[in-house]
Scaffold this active site. Structure first.
Site, PDB file in Angstrom:
ATOM      1  CB  VAL A 118      -0.948  -0.001   1.226  1.00  0.00           C
ATOM      2  CG1 VAL A 118      -1.797   1.264   1.246  1.00  0.00           C
ATOM      3  CG2 VAL A 118      -1.829  -1.239   1.200  1.00  0.00           C
TER       4      VAL A 118
ATOM      5  CG  ASP B  59       5.405  -7.140   7.326  1.00  0.00           C
ATOM      6  OD1 ASP B  59       4.185  -7.403   7.292  1.00  0.00           O
ATOM      7  OD2 ASP B  59       5.948  -6.540   8.273  1.00  0.00           O
ATOM      8  CB  VAL B  60       5.392  -5.872   0.795  1.00  0.00           C
ATOM      9  CG1 VAL B  60       5.399  -4.439   1.319  1.00  0.00           C
ATOM     10  CG2 VAL B  60       5.755  -5.916  -0.687  1.00  0.00           C
ATOM     11  CG  ASP B  61       8.697  -3.746   5.019  1.00  0.00           C
ATOM     12  OD1 ASP B  61       7.952  -4.737   5.179  1.00  0.00           O
ATOM     13  OD2 ASP B  61       8.954  -2.938   5.933  1.00  0.00           O
TER      14      ASP B  61
ATOM     15  N   PRO C 102      13.070 -11.287  15.916  1.00  0.00           N
ATOM     16  CG  PRO C 102      13.932 -10.135  14.080  1.00  0.00           C
ATOM     17  CD  PRO C 102      12.670 -10.775  14.593  1.00  0.00           C
ATOM     18  N   GLY C 103      14.238  -9.285  17.449  1.00  0.00           N
ATOM     19  CA  GLY C 103      14.694  -8.287  18.405  1.00  0.00           C
ATOM     20  C   GLY C 103      14.519  -8.688  19.853  1.00  0.00           C
TER      21      GLY C 103
ATOM     22  CD  GLU D 226       4.958  -7.200  16.332  1.00  0.00           C
ATOM     23  OE1 GLU D 226       5.513  -7.594  15.283  1.00  0.00           O
ATOM     24  OE2 GLU D 226       5.463  -6.338  17.090  1.00  0.00           O
TER      25      GLU D 226
END
Length: 333
Positions: free
Chosen positions: A102, A190-192, A213-214, A282
């Site tokens: 988007v 997620d696209v990014d 991962p964080g 999330e």
């Protein structure tokens, strides 16, 4: 059973014989039906399947590979890709993959699709569902046989939080109207992001989550759960298993449908009370998975961050969020 003394001696053996005959017919019928429903590949019966012998004594010792509720945690070295492919590929499964492109996020779509074609569910039927407000900007990407792309137009927004929040609703309604008839499993990504290495059938399960991962090295007290009791995403300080990343939801289509429906409803109740959870969908995802345990958990290999240095536990980065300037791609910061 008691018999009258008038019953002839030959009657009892006759009754027993009839029952035995009926049992044979019943077993033969259902055995044949089972064999028809699960056909055996004649070539496969004589073929050899070669892979390294598994061991109950040797394996990964630097990471935990099973949750307290006995769900596998998938790391490099915990599965044999040859064996996994030989189990799942004959099933002729179709994997739905949703992605939201988007606004300016459509610029990440080409890399996402091109790397997916190299590494994501290679050899499986895959249906990409691209949700975008810029359908004319969707790039043309060569897809291999058995893989298809559908573009679904959705409205844009002036707030990235709203785009994030509507994700559950849009996935839910698209499962109802289309995906439920076209796929067996679904991954919402997620696209990014980009794929870097194999992401295959080892990730399939009834309900699949990925460890963020964080936070995989943190204790639950440091997880960014929603801590306000007024929110339906609330998780108390003394509860929680892992912190799951919202950039990946997966599983059977029907199980992901239930997840998105529940999270959407909870989000809407919060919105009606003027509450926005700390990390939108999330936060609601983590609340849902706390009380509806995933049947499979993917390690941070399946959701790394490009700005983060690889740690010693992560032997392979399979999928990662790319570095970006949020001020450039988000409608608001």
């Amino acid at each position: 059973m008691r018999f009258s003394s008038n019953v002839k001696p030959f009657v009892l053996p006759l009754i027993v014989g009839i029952f035995l005959l009926l049992g044979y017919v019943y077993f033969s019928f259902f055995s044949e039906k089972l064999n028809r429903d699960i056909p055996v590949d004649e070539d496969q019966k004589s073929s050899r399947l070669l892979y390294k012998q598994p061991s109950v004594l040797v394996g990964r010792t630097d990471v935990v590979t099973v949750t307290p509720w006995l769900a596998s945690i998938i790391w490099e070295g915990t599965f044999d890709p040859v064996l996994i492919d030989n189990i799942y590929k004959p099933m002729n499964l179709t994997i739905a993959t949703t992605v939201f492109a988007v606004g300016k996020y459509v610029s990440f779509l080409r890399d996402f699709l091109e790397t997916a074609e190299m590494h994501f569910m290679v050899g499986f039927n895959v249906r990409y569902y691209v949700f975008t407000d810029r359908p004319h900007d969707v790039p043309s990407v060569n897809l291999t046989q058995g893989r298809h792309l559908s573009v679904i137009q959705v409205p844009g927004s002036n707030r990235w939080q709203e785009i994030s929040a509507r994700r559950m609703e849009i996935i839910q309604t698209t499962i109802e109207s289309q995906i439920s008839r076209e796929a067996d499993y679904i991954f919402c990504l997620d696209v990014d992001s980009k794929f870097h290495a194999r992401w295959g059938a080892e990730s399939l399960g009834r309900l699949v989550a990925v460890i963020h991962p964080g936070y995989y090295e943190q204790t639950r007290a440091n997880f960014p759960y929603e801590r306000r009791p007024a929110s339906l995403a609330y998780i108390p300080m003394d509860e929680g298993d892992y912190y799951y990343g919202g950039a990946m939801i997966g599983g059977f289509v029907e199980d992901v449908y239930t997840l998105t429906k529940v999270c959407r409803n909870r989000f809407e109740v919060d919105a009606g009370n003027s509450i926005e959870a700390a990390w939108q969908e999330e936060s609601h995802l983590n609340r849902y998975l706390l009380y509806n345990k995933p049947s499979k958990v993917l390690s941070p290999e399946y959701l790394w961050q490009d700005f983060k240095a690889k740690t010693k536990e992560v032997k392979v980065i399979r999928f990662s969020g790319v570095i970006k300037n949020y001020a450039e791609v988000r409608p608001n910061v």
